[in-house]
Design a protein around this motif. Structure first.
Motif, PDB file in Angstrom:
ATOM      1  N   ILE A 113       0.835  -1.201   0.000  1.00 26.29           N
ATOM      2  CA  ILE A 113       0.000   0.000   0.000  1.00 26.29           C
ATOM      3  C   ILE A 113       0.870   1.251   0.000  1.00 26.29           C
ATOM      4  O   ILE A 113       0.536   2.255  -0.627  1.00 26.29           O
ATOM      5  N   ILE A 152       0.645   4.379  -2.436  1.00 24.13           N
ATOM      6  CA  ILE A 152       0.441   5.753  -1.976  1.00 24.13           C
ATOM      7  C   ILE A 152       1.563   6.649  -2.482  1.00 24.13           C
ATOM      8  O   ILE A 152       1.327   7.726  -3.040  1.00 24.13           O
ATOM      9  N   PHE A 206       1.720  15.767 -13.956  1.00 18.72           N
ATOM     10  CA  PHE A 206       1.575  17.205 -13.809  1.00 18.72           C
ATOM     11  C   PHE A 206       2.559  17.940 -14.718  1.00 18.72           C
ATOM     12  O   PHE A 206       2.183  18.776 -15.534  1.00 18.72           O
ATOM     13  N   MET A 220       2.046  17.206 -18.485  1.00 23.39           N
ATOM     14  CA  MET A 220       0.891  17.909 -19.034  1.00 23.39           C
ATOM     15  C   MET A 220       1.189  19.394 -19.223  1.00 23.39           C
ATOM     16  O   MET A 220       0.788  19.992 -20.207  1.00 23.39           O
ATOM     17  N   LEU A 240      -8.168   7.272 -23.397  1.00 20.05           N
ATOM     18  CA  LEU A 240      -8.004   7.990 -22.133  1.00 20.05           C
ATOM     19  C   LEU A 240      -9.249   8.808 -21.809  1.00 20.05           C
ATOM     20  O   LEU A 240      -9.606   8.973 -20.657  1.00 20.05           O
ATOM     21  N   GLY A 242      -4.644   5.273   0.326  1.00 20.70           N
ATOM     22  CA  GLY A 242      -4.110   4.959  -0.997  1.00 20.70           C
ATOM     23  C   GLY A 242      -5.135   5.190  -2.089  1.00 20.70           C
ATOM     24  O   GLY A 242      -4.845   5.794  -3.125  1.00 20.70           O
ATOM     25  N   SER A 275      -5.648   8.797  -2.705  1.00 23.05           N
ATOM     26  CA  SER A 275      -4.559   9.425  -3.472  1.00 23.05           C
ATOM     27  C   SER A 275      -4.653   9.052  -4.945  1.00 23.05           C
ATOM     28  O   SER A 275      -4.112   9.748  -5.796  1.00 23.05           O
ATOM     29  N   LEU A 276      -5.335   7.948  -5.263  1.00 27.40           N
ATOM     30  CA  LEU A 276      -5.501   7.591  -6.672  1.00 27.40           C
ATOM     31  C   LEU A 276      -6.656   8.344  -7.314  1.00 27.40           C
ATOM     32  O   LEU A 276      -6.751   8.402  -8.536  1.00 27.40           O
ATOM     33  N   VAL A 291      -7.226  11.213  -7.864  1.00 28.54           N
ATOM     34  CA  VAL A 291      -6.864  12.345  -8.695  1.00 28.54           C
ATOM     35  C   VAL A 291      -6.698  11.936 -10.166  1.00 28.54           C
ATOM     36  O   VAL A 291      -6.856  12.760 -11.058  1.00 28.54           O
ATOM     37  N   TYR A 292      -6.435  10.639 -10.422  1.00 32.28           N
ATOM     38  CA  TYR A 292      -6.189  10.224 -11.808  1.00 32.28           C
ATOM     39  C   TYR A 292      -7.410  10.424 -12.689  1.00 32.28           C
ATOM     40  O   TYR A 292      -7.273  10.808 -13.854  1.00 32.28           O
ATOM     41  N   MET A 303      -7.409  14.053 -13.617  1.00 32.01           N
ATOM     42  CA  MET A 303      -6.266  14.455 -14.457  1.00 32.01           C
ATOM     43  C   MET A 303      -6.367  13.877 -15.854  1.00 32.01           C
ATOM     44  O   MET A 303      -6.184  14.575 -16.852  1.00 32.01           O
ATOM     45  N   ILE A 304      -6.671  12.563 -15.939  1.00 31.09           N
ATOM     46  CA  ILE A 304      -6.729  11.928 -17.251  1.00 31.09           C
ATOM     47  C   ILE A 304      -7.872  12.511 -18.071  1.00 31.09           C
ATOM     48  O   ILE A 304      -7.702  12.847 -19.246  1.00 31.09           O
ATOM     49  N   TRP A 332      -7.016  16.056 -19.199  1.00 30.90           N
ATOM     50  CA  TRP A 332      -5.978  16.128 -20.230  1.00 30.90           C
ATOM     51  C   TRP A 332      -6.507  15.603 -21.558  1.00 30.90           C
ATOM     52  O   TRP A 332      -6.259  16.200 -22.608  1.00 30.90           O
ATOM     53  N   ILE A 390      -5.190  20.328 -13.573  1.00 31.07           N
ATOM     54  CA  ILE A 390      -3.960  20.637 -12.838  1.00 31.07           C
ATOM     55  C   ILE A 390      -4.280  21.242 -11.481  1.00 31.07           C
ATOM     56  O   ILE A 390      -3.661  20.913 -10.468  1.00 31.07           O
ATOM     57  N   SER A 449      -3.111  19.483  -7.910  1.00 34.10           N
ATOM     58  CA  SER A 449      -2.293  20.145  -6.892  1.00 34.10           C
ATOM     59  C   SER A 449      -3.079  20.297  -5.597  1.00 34.10           C
ATOM     60  O   SER A 449      -2.529  20.150  -4.506  1.00 34.10           O
ATOM     61  N   ILE A 469      -3.147  16.777  -3.819  1.00 31.47           N
ATOM     62  CA  ILE A 469      -1.854  16.407  -3.225  1.00 31.47           C
ATOM     63  C   ILE A 469      -1.594  17.244  -1.981  1.00 31.47           C
ATOM     64  O   ILE A 469      -1.134  16.734  -0.955  1.00 31.47           O
TER      65      ILE A 469
END
Lengths: 165, 349
Positions: free
Chosen positions: A56, A60, A72, A75, B82, B130, B133-134, B136-137, B140-141, B144, B156, B160, B163
């Motif tokens: 994990i 993370i 980031f 892009m 995507l 975990g 934190s994923l 965000v994909y 973002m994907i 984009w 973006i 930010s 995170i």
């Protein structure tokens, strides 16, 4: 063939495939996403070894934070078009030969070592659980652990200082 | 031989549980959209949706039907794979978190004790962290792949923001871990059943966690990734049909799940407040059901607070958001962590 073994082969194939896709994708954003997939397969391997904490944390830190920063930057730099410069053909051949030599040396060196005879403990090992890991880190390896955290701190401070200039 | 040795009851039990949890999240998300509009209407002194069905109760179904039948547009210039992957990831990461939540006290079915939890892994909280934190994909994907400057900017911003707030969230979680001494969700709930809710010991930690949860769900006042007045519609501007629906849905599922997680971590999970349910002498299954309903009520309360905040607090500017995240919440969470560590150390001696 037990379920662990079936999962192991699936994960291995997936890991190798996504790792190859990382370096063969033309688009850098695709490369990053394949790298994320590779991290996931590696985490799967950790779970097979009963190292849940490592699995994990791998997700993370690498998939959740570092790869997001990679994405980031890519892009923002707008690398959509394949801007990779065409390399000399001789340079490519030399690269292939030297890479092959490195692989040969690695395989030859690791072929007869002790490591290959020790099978990993599937699903029973305790090394990757948070209790074991924490105890080891704060007793046996406490000095290197603290030194590396100071190293990280100094890197962070350095980045801030450079950023402020 | 191998297949015979497998505990099939266990597998079927888990599959049913997963199906139930996913369905529950979907239904709650569906009616959360209705709830959001009703709450907004109440706060703005309007009536809200009241045409489809009694009290407008069929409105979510009508909305869903509309989204399904709308034309699906995929921009020519974008990466098609995507573009589709974005909303899928948003949905999957929203649903994944529910796997480690203990939904109620164990039930007894056919003489077997069935814990109402899909997976009681010993890294429960970290798993939640975990998956968050994923999350965000998806943004973002999608942003984009839309090949649109506004969407990219929004993506973006989202990345930010997430995170930055993950840090303070993680630090406030560490204080909970130190109180419990375990990462396992079931242990955390059991510890609260025995010693009282974590909110009593961790009011500041909860406040930080709550603010960060708002930011991670992209809710007002942290809804900068979709700030309509600046970025048209944010990261899902190019999306239409059910792909847009997935993004909107994922937000509501995230809200519900973060409500459940806040109740589990700080408000005793499925614990029924102020009573000793063991002395009631009712059957275990009924008790499991009641505790499940109690957990849902706590979660719905948080969902309501989320909506309440959305319709009363204006949006932050981006520099204010970063200032709050890095210069206020992170130091506060650090201090909270240190004080908790000190107190735990002194009391255990």
């Amino acid at each position: 063939m037990g379920i662990t073994q079936i999962l192991f082969w699936i994960l291995t194939v997936a890991a190798l495939f996504s790792a190859i896709m990382v370096i063969s994708s033309k688009n850098p954003v695709h490369s990053v996403l394949w790298l994320v997939a590779a991290f996931f397969t590696i985490s799967g391997h950790y779970i097979l070894l009963n190292a849940q904490f490592l699995a994990i944390v791998n997700i993370i830190v690498y998939a959740g934070a570092i790869m997001v920063l990679f994405l980031f930057v890519i892009m923002l730099m707008n690398l959509n078009k394949s801007t990779e410069p065409l390399k000399n053909r001789w340079l490519q051949i030399v690269g292939i030969v030297s890479g092959g030599c490195l692989l040969l040396v690695l395989v030859a060196a690791l072929k007869n070592t002790e490591v290959s005879k020790n099978m990993a403990e599937m699903g029973t090992g305790e090394a990757g659980l948070i209790k074991t890991l924490g105890r080891e880190l704060f007793t046996t390896f406490v000095v290197p652990f603290e030194i590396s955290s100071i190293l990280f701190l100094s890197a962070m401070v350095g980045a801030v200082v450079i950023g402020k200039k | 031989m191998y297949l015979l040795a497998t505990d099939w009851f266990f597998i079927i039990e888990k599959l049913i549980l997963i199906a139930l949890v996913v369905t529950l999240s979907m239904i709650v998300a569906m009616y959360a959209t209705y709830g959001e509009r009703k709450v907004a209407a109440f706060i703005q002194d309007r009536i809200g949706p009241n045409r489809a069905g009694p009290f407008g109760l069929l409105q979510p179904l009508a909305d869903g039907g509309k989204l399904f039948f709308k034309e699906e547009i995929i921009p020519l210039a974008s990466s098609k794979f995507l573009f589709v992957l974005g909303p899928v990831l948003a949905m999957v990461t929203a649903l994944l978190t529910s796997a480690v939540i203990p939904w109620g006290s164990p039930a007894v079915i056919a003489g077997r004790t069935v814990p109402l939890q899909v997976a009681d892994i010993n890294i429960g909280i970290l798993y939640v962290f975990g998956v968050v934190s994923l999350g965000v994909y998806g943004i973002m994907i999608g942003g984009w792949a839309s090949n649109n400057k506004f969407s990219l900017l929004a993506a973006i911003r989202g990345a930010s923001q997430m995170i930055s707030y993950e840090l303070a969230m993680g630090l406030s979680l560490i204080a909970v871990l130190m109180l419990t001494g375990s990462l396992q969700m079931s242990t955390i709930v059991q510890n609260q059943l025995d010693n009282g809710w974590n909110i009593i010991y961790q009011p500041l930690g909860f406040l930080i966690f709550f603010i960060c949860a708002l930011a991670e769900c992209n809710r007002t006042p942290f809804d900068l990734p979709e700030a309509e007045s600046e970025l048209n519609f944010g990261y899902h501007q190019e999306y239409s049909s059910m792909k847009l629906g997935f993004y909107l849905f994922a937000e509501y599922i995230n809200m519900f799940i973060s409500g459940v997680i806040m109740s589990t971590l700080y408000f005793g999970g499925y614990d029924i407040p102020f009573v000793n349910e063991a002395s009631w002498g009712i059957s275990q299954n009924l008790l499991a059901f009641i505790s499940f309903v109690v957990l849902l009520c706590k979660a719905f309360f948080f969902v309501f607070v989320f909506m309440w905040i959305r319709w009363t607090v204006p949006r932050f500017r981006f520099d204010q958001l970063m200032h709050l995240g890095w210069k206020r919440l992170v130091p506060l969470a650090l201090v909270n962590m240190l004080i908790t560590a000190l107190v735990v150390l002194l009391l255990n001696k």
